[in-house]
Design a protein around this motif. Sequence first.
Motif, PDB file in Angstrom:
ATOM      1  N   GLU A  67      -4.390  10.048   1.240  1.00  0.00           N
ATOM      2  CA  GLU A  67      -5.120  11.527   0.779  1.00  0.00           C
ATOM      3  C   GLU A  67      -5.101  11.387  -1.027  1.00  0.00           C
ATOM      4  OE1 GLU A  67      -3.333  14.426   2.538  1.00  0.00           O
ATOM      5  OE2 GLU A  67      -4.254  14.037   4.650  1.00  0.00           O
ATOM      6  N   SER A  68      -5.413  12.594  -1.499  1.00  0.00           N
ATOM      7  CA  SER A  68      -5.300  12.559  -2.773  1.00  0.00           C
ATOM      8  C   SER A  68      -3.929  13.083  -2.973  1.00  0.00           C
ATOM      9  CB  SER A  68      -6.449  13.444  -3.290  1.00  0.00           C
ATOM     10  OG  SER A  68      -6.468  14.737  -2.740  1.00  0.00           O
ATOM     11  N   PRO A  69      -3.267  12.867  -4.469  1.00  0.00           N
ATOM     12  CA  PRO A  69      -1.931  13.328  -4.484  1.00  0.00           C
ATOM     13  C   PRO A  69      -1.764  15.017  -4.671  1.00  0.00           C
ATOM     14  CG  PRO A  69      -2.963  12.450  -6.582  1.00  0.00           C
ATOM     15  CD  PRO A  69      -3.790  12.174  -5.493  1.00  0.00           C
ATOM     16  N   SER A  70      -0.660  15.398  -4.107  1.00  0.00           N
ATOM     17  CA  SER A  70      -0.527  16.947  -4.185  1.00  0.00           C
ATOM     18  C   SER A  70       0.585  17.141  -5.275  1.00  0.00           C
ATOM     19  CB  SER A  70      -0.195  17.342  -2.652  1.00  0.00           C
ATOM     20  OG  SER A  70       1.039  16.657  -2.109  1.00  0.00           O
ATOM     21  N   ALA A  71       1.072  16.331  -5.848  1.00  0.00           N
ATOM     22  CA  ALA A  71       2.232  16.433  -6.710  1.00  0.00           C
ATOM     23  C   ALA A  71       1.864  15.850  -8.229  1.00  0.00           C
ATOM     24  CB  ALA A  71       3.616  16.244  -6.166  1.00  0.00           C
ATOM     25  N   PRO A  72       2.263  16.363  -9.305  1.00  0.00           N
ATOM     26  CA  PRO A  72       2.189  15.513 -10.460  1.00  0.00           C
ATOM     27  C   PRO A  72       2.425  13.923 -10.492  1.00  0.00           C
ATOM     28  CG  PRO A  72       3.383  17.763 -10.731  1.00  0.00           C
ATOM     29  CD  PRO A  72       3.232  17.444  -9.582  1.00  0.00           C
ATOM     30  N   VAL A  73       1.662  13.270 -10.870  1.00  0.00           N
ATOM     31  CA  VAL A  73       1.987  11.969 -11.059  1.00  0.00           C
ATOM     32  C   VAL A  73       2.594  11.378 -12.234  1.00  0.00           C
ATOM     33  CG1 VAL A  73       0.674   9.474 -10.994  1.00  0.00           C
ATOM     34  CG2 VAL A  73      -0.269  11.443  -9.834  1.00  0.00           C
ATOM     35  N   THR A  74       3.789  10.819 -11.963  1.00  0.00           N
ATOM     36  CA  THR A  74       4.797  10.244 -12.959  1.00  0.00           C
ATOM     37  C   THR A  74       4.380   8.972 -13.329  1.00  0.00           C
ATOM     38  OG1 THR A  74       6.571  11.771 -12.363  1.00  0.00           O
ATOM     39  CG2 THR A  74       7.107   9.988 -13.570  1.00  0.00           C
ATOM     40  N   PRO A  75       3.923   8.590 -14.642  1.00  0.00           N
ATOM     41  CA  PRO A  75       3.539   7.384 -14.843  1.00  0.00           C
ATOM     42  C   PRO A  75       4.605   6.055 -14.784  1.00  0.00           C
ATOM     43  CG  PRO A  75       2.769   8.885 -16.785  1.00  0.00           C
ATOM     44  CD  PRO A  75       3.720   9.649 -15.633  1.00  0.00           C
TER      45      PRO A  75
ATOM     46  N   CYS B 254       0.725  -1.106   0.057  1.00  0.00           N
ATOM     47  CA  CYS B 254       0.199  -0.025   0.140  1.00  0.00           C
ATOM     48  C   CYS B 254       0.974   1.273  -0.008  1.00  0.00           C
ATOM     49  CB  CYS B 254      -0.912  -0.133   1.146  1.00  0.00           C
ATOM     50  SG  CYS B 254      -2.292  -1.377   1.270  1.00  0.00           S
ATOM     51  N   LEU B 255       1.966   1.146   0.941  1.00  0.00           N
ATOM     52  CA  LEU B 255       2.802   2.411   0.798  1.00  0.00           C
ATOM     53  C   LEU B 255       3.481   2.397  -0.405  1.00  0.00           C
ATOM     54  CD1 LEU B 255       4.209   2.379   4.364  1.00  0.00           C
ATOM     55  CD2 LEU B 255       2.245   3.668   3.650  1.00  0.00           C
ATOM     56  N   THR B 256       3.825   1.449  -1.170  1.00  0.00           N
ATOM     57  CA  THR B 256       4.589   1.672  -2.648  1.00  0.00           C
ATOM     58  C   THR B 256       3.553   2.113  -3.409  1.00  0.00           C
ATOM     59  OG1 THR B 256       6.005  -0.295  -1.816  1.00  0.00           O
ATOM     60  CG2 THR B 256       5.756   0.166  -4.224  1.00  0.00           C
ATOM     61  N   ASN B 257       2.391   1.727  -3.331  1.00  0.00           N
ATOM     62  CA  ASN B 257       1.446   2.309  -4.501  1.00  0.00           C
ATOM     63  C   ASN B 257       1.129   3.940  -4.287  1.00  0.00           C
ATOM     64  OD1 ASN B 257       1.030   0.041  -5.660  1.00  0.00           O
ATOM     65  ND2 ASN B 257      -0.852  -0.644  -4.238  1.00  0.00           N
ATOM     66  N   VAL B 258       1.038   4.318  -2.821  1.00  0.00           N
ATOM     67  CA  VAL B 258       1.082   5.818  -2.381  1.00  0.00           C
ATOM     68  C   VAL B 258       2.293   6.469  -3.078  1.00  0.00           C
ATOM     69  CG1 VAL B 258       0.994   7.344  -0.686  1.00  0.00           C
ATOM     70  CG2 VAL B 258      -0.485   5.281  -0.502  1.00  0.00           C
ATOM     71  N   ARG B 259       3.268   5.917  -2.897  1.00  0.00           N
ATOM     72  CA  ARG B 259       4.667   6.487  -3.526  1.00  0.00           C
ATOM     73  C   ARG B 259       4.546   6.813  -4.852  1.00  0.00           C
ATOM     74  NH1 ARG B 259       7.972   3.974  -0.736  1.00  0.00           N
ATOM     75  NH2 ARG B 259       8.653   2.527  -2.445  1.00  0.00           N
ATOM     76  N   LYS B 260       3.942   5.761  -5.723  1.00  0.00           N
ATOM     77  CA  LYS B 260       4.106   5.398  -7.044  1.00  0.00           C
ATOM     78  C   LYS B 260       2.935   6.551  -7.594  1.00  0.00           C
ATOM     79  CE  LYS B 260       4.378   1.550  -9.146  1.00  0.00           C
ATOM     80  NZ  LYS B 260       4.213   0.108  -9.228  1.00  0.00           N
TER      81      LYS B 260
END
Length: 396
Positions: A346-354, A315-321
Amino acid sequence: MSTEGLSIGIPVGGQATDRARARSGSRWQVLLRRDNVVPLAIDAVAVLLAVADVWLVIPDKAPPYSIYLSAFACLALVGRRWLPFAVVLGTVPGFLTGWSQLAAMIALGMLATRKQTHWQVWVGAALVWACRFIQWPLSDFTTLSWREHVLDGLYGILVAGMPIAIGLLIGARAQLSQKLVELAASRDRERKLHDDAVRAEERARLAREMHDVVSHDITLIAMQAGVLATTPGSESAQETAKVIRQLSTRTLEELRSLVGVLRSGAADDGPHPGIGELTQLVRGCEVPVQLTVDSVPEQLPAKVSAAAYRTVQECLTNVRKHAPGAAATVLILGDGDALNIEVCNESPSAPVTPLPSGGHGLTGLAERARLLGGSFETTPTDDGGFRVRASYPVRG
């Protein structure tokens, strides 16, 4: 992180009575099973038929001893399943001096079913034939003509031969059924051995691929990170390189352990991280995490502890990704019968890198929960985050 001990109380009030009732009920269930009821019913029918046979043919002025011996022969049929030869011997006096012919035939048939071609069968057959051939009293036997002797001898062969033929047929059928059962079991063993061989070959192939490809690439990453960490530059870059090297080294160790498991075919090949390593995992995950552990049993099953660790790790890996910059909360709560885990971000606060993702992580967690007899579910939250709930039984 807050931790509380868990005390498990075992009620002792009516357990003795409940166990006694359970044992009593199990005895009745054993007695009423079809395997027990059917033989008892057959024995009862055999005794009733033998008694009816004697009662229908006995004359009005029969000697008392012949009545007693005939009755004894009928009652002796109760033990024909345990002492078949002794029961045949017990029916001979009643058949010779009385009218318990059917009782002797039933006893001889059971003896042939159990013993097949044993010498006791032929001795019993000779005695039954002699009882039918010889007339009692002997004075009447000596007055018979040779034609009557021949007819009595032939009829004695039928009386003694028919039970033996039926018994041999029943015994042969039972032996054939046993051979079919053994053949089916042998085929199942061969199928299992074949499946094990196929799985072992597949595990070996996966181990080769993981060692030749994945392990090689991770080793190169660790080496490059080590070089980068010793290269003069900014402190943040060197720190990042150290973290990359540490993660690569730890991943390489776990990969080697997994390759060993695949090659050996064992279910477990050494210690795995458990719930005790969650603090270290949270500190090194680079995600703001609020960890709460409450009422967790001190003696937690190893598989449940490892499942809890892998659930939080994934779960924490998915949050970081997939949700960079988002904070996460991890709640681990024991309720006595199960270990409940909830991870919410929470919802992401930074741009998500695919990043490449096959979606196998959550699927693997769901399969792990199913194998342990627990539950697993994922749901999005109203604020754009994500929630994972898992429950693993800690008893039985």
